[in-house]
Scaffold this active site. Structure first.
Site, PDB file in Angstrom:
ATOM      1  N   LYS A  31     -10.059  -6.071   9.672  1.00 27.17           N
ATOM      2  CA  LYS A  31      -9.824  -6.989  10.791  1.00 27.17           C
ATOM      3  C   LYS A  31      -9.876  -6.272  12.139  1.00 27.17           C
ATOM      4  O   LYS A  31      -9.875  -6.913  13.193  1.00 27.17           O
ATOM      5  CB  LYS A  31      -8.491  -7.707  10.606  1.00 27.17           C
ATOM      6  CG  LYS A  31      -8.491  -8.642   9.401  1.00 27.17           C
ATOM      7  CD  LYS A  31      -7.132  -9.236   9.137  1.00 27.17           C
ATOM      8  CE  LYS A  31      -7.188 -10.187   7.946  1.00 27.17           C
ATOM      9  NZ  LYS A  31      -7.625  -9.543   6.686  1.00 27.17           N
TER      10      LYS A  31
ATOM     11  N   ILE B  41      -3.535   3.932   7.923  1.00 30.50           N
ATOM     12  CA  ILE B  41      -4.017   2.819   7.109  1.00 30.50           C
ATOM     13  C   ILE B  41      -4.448   1.711   8.061  1.00 30.50           C
ATOM     14  O   ILE B  41      -3.623   1.109   8.745  1.00 30.50           O
ATOM     15  CB  ILE B  41      -2.921   2.281   6.169  1.00 30.50           C
ATOM     16  CG1 ILE B  41      -2.207   3.426   5.452  1.00 30.50           C
ATOM     17  CG2 ILE B  41      -3.510   1.281   5.187  1.00 30.50           C
ATOM     18  CD1 ILE B  41      -3.091   4.312   4.643  1.00 30.50           C
TER      19      ILE B  41
ATOM     20  N   ASN C 297      12.983  -2.955  -0.468  1.00 32.57           N
ATOM     21  CA  ASN C 297      11.789  -2.435  -1.135  1.00 32.57           C
ATOM     22  C   ASN C 297      11.877  -0.931  -1.336  1.00 32.57           C
ATOM     23  O   ASN C 297      11.481  -0.400  -2.387  1.00 32.57           O
ATOM     24  CB  ASN C 297      10.533  -2.761  -0.324  1.00 32.57           C
ATOM     25  CG  ASN C 297      10.133  -4.217  -0.463  1.00 32.57           C
ATOM     26  OD1 ASN C 297      10.661  -4.955  -1.291  1.00 32.57           O
ATOM     27  ND2 ASN C 297       9.188  -4.647   0.360  1.00 32.57           N
TER      28      ASN C 297
ATOM     29  N   ASN D  41      -9.258  -6.926   2.160  1.00 29.35           N
ATOM     30  CA  ASN D  41      -8.063  -7.513   1.583  1.00 29.35           C
ATOM     31  C   ASN D  41      -7.700  -6.827   0.268  1.00 29.35           C
ATOM     32  O   ASN D  41      -8.576  -6.484  -0.524  1.00 29.35           O
ATOM     33  CB  ASN D  41      -8.289  -9.007   1.327  1.00 29.35           C
ATOM     34  CG  ASN D  41      -8.438  -9.776   2.630  1.00 29.35           C
ATOM     35  OD1 ASN D  41      -7.495 -10.307   3.169  1.00 29.35           O
ATOM     36  ND2 ASN D  41      -9.660  -9.815   3.145  1.00 29.35           N
ATOM     37  N   VAL D  42      -6.418  -6.653   0.049  1.00 26.82           N
ATOM     38  CA  VAL D  42      -5.933  -5.965  -1.145  1.00 26.82           C
ATOM     39  C   VAL D  42      -5.377  -6.989  -2.126  1.00 26.82           C
ATOM     40  O   VAL D  42      -4.476  -7.767  -1.790  1.00 26.82           O
ATOM     41  CB  VAL D  42      -4.840  -4.934  -0.780  1.00 26.82           C
ATOM     42  CG1 VAL D  42      -4.333  -4.243  -2.026  1.00 26.82           C
ATOM     43  CG2 VAL D  42      -5.395  -3.920   0.203  1.00 26.82           C
TER      44      VAL D  42
ATOM     45  N   THR E 153      -8.573 -22.402   3.957  1.00 26.32           N
ATOM     46  CA  THR E 153      -8.799 -22.785   5.352  1.00 26.32           C
ATOM     47  C   THR E 153     -10.181 -23.387   5.590  1.00 26.32           C
ATOM     48  O   THR E 153     -10.330 -24.326   6.370  1.00 26.32           O
ATOM     49  CB  THR E 153      -8.601 -21.579   6.280  1.00 26.32           C
ATOM     50  OG1 THR E 153      -9.500 -20.532   5.885  1.00 26.32           O
ATOM     51  CG2 THR E 153      -7.173 -21.074   6.214  1.00 26.32           C
TER      52      THR E 153
ATOM     53  N   SER F  27      12.668   3.118  11.915  1.00 23.23           N
ATOM     54  CA  SER F  27      11.533   2.397  12.473  1.00 23.23           C
ATOM     55  C   SER F  27      10.583   3.362  13.171  1.00 23.23           C
ATOM     56  O   SER F  27      11.016   4.318  13.831  1.00 23.23           O
ATOM     57  CB  SER F  27      12.012   1.345  13.479  1.00 23.23           C
ATOM     58  OG  SER F  27      10.915   0.773  14.167  1.00 23.23           O
TER      59      SER F  27
ATOM     60  N   ILE G  12       0.831  -1.201   0.000  1.00 23.40           N
ATOM     61  CA  ILE G  12       0.000   0.000   0.000  1.00 23.40           C
ATOM     62  C   ILE G  12       0.864   1.250   0.000  1.00 23.40           C
ATOM     63  O   ILE G  12       0.613   2.205  -0.738  1.00 23.40           O
ATOM     64  CB  ILE G  12      -0.951   0.011   1.215  1.00 23.40           C
ATOM     65  CG1 ILE G  12      -1.849  -1.228   1.203  1.00 23.40           C
ATOM     66  CG2 ILE G  12      -1.794   1.283   1.225  1.00 23.40           C
ATOM     67  CD1 ILE G  12      -2.732  -1.328  -0.004  1.00 23.40           C
TER      68      ILE G  12
END
Length: 627
Positions: free
Chosen positions: A424, A420, A333, A466-467, A491, A356, A308
């Site tokens: 969930k 973001i 990345n 979900n993306v 699952t 971080s 994202i």
């Protein structure tokens, strides 16, 4: 035999090709003189040797001037296979100009005694022009004939392809594939009845979508390519369902946006991706609102190297920011994205910083140096099973990391902050969802503090499902399992999820930044949820395979903390509309005590023990609620 020799002749270099054309043109000029004499005298009863001997000097002069004039007009450097009418016009002008010049020279400057009359020259000009045209058309047709013979032999080794869509895109694709690809188009399909029975580059249009299955068997099709980049989603999905039922591998051309923007060409075939089966049109947001707070501003994206985050950076780069800061802990990345953006946007002021979100001091250094005005917070741990095994890390990164970024934004007077989040976080049953819900609560509490104390920083969050295609998502896993011959692991047969594309996710986040007034959680109307097992079956069928025959589907059971059904809204009765008809708002919580109450209740739904949880509750009360 002749075709084989001619195709070999095509391999000679340009110099030899030009010499061959010169020889042919001279023979045409000489022959045109003989034809002119025959037409004027109306008889063949004269000696050719005597004729050419007597006209030798004039013919030499005519040949030299003609080939020189045609050379000047570009007749020997033109690729006549692709020549336009202007090339033929230039050749005719050069041919007749040479005839007129030759006549003038023989009459005035060179020869005392005329061998050819003016009418001879006119006839020679007409005949030679016709001969030159015939010569070049003959060469063109011989090339085509030789190429077709070669293609016919090679086609036995190529994949036999059906093209669905005989419009501009389909026609361009057929012509492109007829050249040097390993695919051989044998039949086309189009719903336009006016095209039925017609032919494109020797490829027949056999009918509409209703005959796809029948025609595929008749022409022994090995792959189907859908060439309808501008089709509506419903039309596209209908055609894909028909193609899947044939059991033949199906691919598609790039989207219309990719074609127009230059990101792809018609000849670039790609496999059908799950976003082609999204079940709804992608939601595109209003760029005017986004320009208003992105253009000319310093923008920072935490977790900028992720799925994202990187797409956010690509989208932001289009809106002319003053500076773009990519902040990420994973250097590989971030480096790849840096190279991509520098190549596509050489004028963009880009800073790629490693660090971080857990390190408050590092964040303060970055904010002090670059003074970002808008911050998108995409840095997070997101994998549900991994976080179940390392719950404290989820708390440290997703909760404390969010607090560090949000508090730093407040400290340095950032204009806008957007978190973001994830679906969930709604009634979470796992530590990842819980940590993201608490991160939302941190944002809401800071937004409440800003309103209470007259602060100017706008804090908001964006929540989506979900993306498709993101790192670690189910789609890349399924495609890898198919490539390995299966089985695909799901699952539970009833488990479902909401899906959206990466560009949708990035644009929603940016649009939220424009709509935000403080404390909102923005949600996208993502249509109906999709069963994961249906997604798996579709991917198998679109790969030209049969589910449970070529590729098995196995059910492994729900993982710890995994929900059967995902939810988007905490309370569906309390969401508000925005200017965008597919974007809604979960209203801000304006009571800090409700946040404390909720964080206590979240513990009950967890599927794992978190030693750090009590410390976090105390921390939340002392550092967030009391602010």
């Amino acid at each position: 035999m002749f075709s084989k020799k001619y195709s070999q002749t095509l391999q000679i270099n340009n110099v030899k090709r030009i010499v061959l054309m010169l020889i042919c043109d001279i023979l045409i000029i000489v022959t045109s003189a003989w034809i002119a004499a025959v037409l004027r005298r109306n008889t063949f009863e004269f000696d050719p040797i005597t004729f050419y001997t007597g006209k030798f000097r004039e013919l030499i002069l005519l040949c030299l001037i003609t080939v020189s004039a045609m050379g000047f007009a570009g007749s020997y450097t033109t690729s006549w296979r692709y020549a336009e009418y202007s090339s033929y016009v230039a050749m005719y002008i050069a041919s007749f100009g040479a005839v007129v010049l030759t006549y003038a020279l023989t009459r005035i400057l060179v020869l005392k005694e005329l061998k050819f009359a003016f009418s001879d020259y006119i006839i020679m000009g007409l005949v030679s022009s016709f001969g030159f045209t015939l010569e070049r058309f003959a060469g063109r047709f011989l090339r085509i004939y030789a190429r077709r013979r070669t293609l016919k032999k090679e086609s036995a080794k190529k994949t036999r392809v059906m093209i669905v869509g005989a419009g501009d895109t389909g026609s361009a694709l057929i012509r492109s594939m007829r050249k040097d690809t390993m695919m051989y188009p044998v039949v086309a399909i189009d719903d336009d009845k006016n095209k039925h029975g017609m032919v494109i580059a020797d490829v027949p249009i056999a009918g509409g979508r209703e005959v796809i299955a029948t025609v595929a068997k008749e022409y022994k099709v090995q792959e189907i390519i859908i060439a309808i980049p501008s089709g509506e989603t419903d039309q596209h999905n209908s055609i894909m369902r028909i193609c899947r039922e044939t059991g033949i591998k199906t691919s598609t051309v790039p989207s219309l946006f990719e074609l127009v923007s230059g990101k792809a060409s018609v000849s670039q075939i790609r496999e059908v991706t799950p976003q082609d089966l999204l079940g709804r049109n992608e939601q595109i947001v209003d760029g005017k609102d986004i320009f208003g707070y992105i253009e000319g501003k310093t923008i920072m994206v935490t977790g900028g190297g992720g799925s994202i985050g990187s797409e956010l950076c690509r989208q932001i780069a289009k809106f002319n920011p003053k500076r773009l800061i990519i902040f990420d802990i994973y250097e590989n990345n971030a480096y790849d994205l840096q190279m991509e953006l520098r190549r596509k946007y050489p004028e963009l002021k880009l800073e790629v910083l490693i660090g971080s979100v857990r390190d408050k001091k590092r964040l303060e250094e970055v904010f002090e140096t670059y003074k970002p005005r808008v911050v998108f917070h995409a840095a997070a741990h997101k994998h549900v099973p991994l976080m179940e095994d390392s719950p404290n890390e989820a708390i440290k990164n997703n909760v404390y990391g969010t607090y560090n970024v949000v508090s730093t934004c407040e400290q340095f007077g950032v204009e806008r902050f957007v978190l973001i989040s994830t679906d969930k976080a709604v009634n979470p049953t796992n530590i990842m969802g819980t940590s993201k819900r608490i991160a939302e609560m941190v944002v809401q509490r800071f937004a409440l503090s800003q309103k209470k104390n007259g602060g100017k920083t706008i804090f908001a969050a964006v929540r989506f499902g979900n993306v498709l295609g993101s790192n670690g998502s189910v789609i890349p896993l399924f495609k890898k399992q198919i490539a390995e011959g299966g089985p695909i692991t799901v699952t539970h047969p009833e488990i479902n999820r909401f899906f959206m594309t990466i560009p949708e996710a990035a644009q929603l986040v940016m649009q939220a930044g424009a709509f935000a007034e403080g404390g909102e959680i923005f949600i996208l109307d993502m249509g109906e949820p999709v069963k994961i097992v249906d997604l798996a079956r579709n991917l198998i069928e679109l790969s030209g395979l049969v589910p449970d025959v070529d590729i098995k589907i196995e059910f492994s059971g729900l993982r710890p903390g995994e929900k059967m059904y995902e939810e988007i809204l905490l309370d569906k009765e309390k969401h508000a509309a925005t200017k965008h008809d597919k974007i809604f708002i979960e209203q801000p919580i304006n009571d800090a005590e409700k946040l404390v109450s909720e964080i206590y209740s979240l513990r009950e739904g967890l599927s794992c023990e978190i030693p750090l949880y009590d410390d976090m509750i105390e921390w939340f009360q002392t550092r967030i609620v009391t602010k």
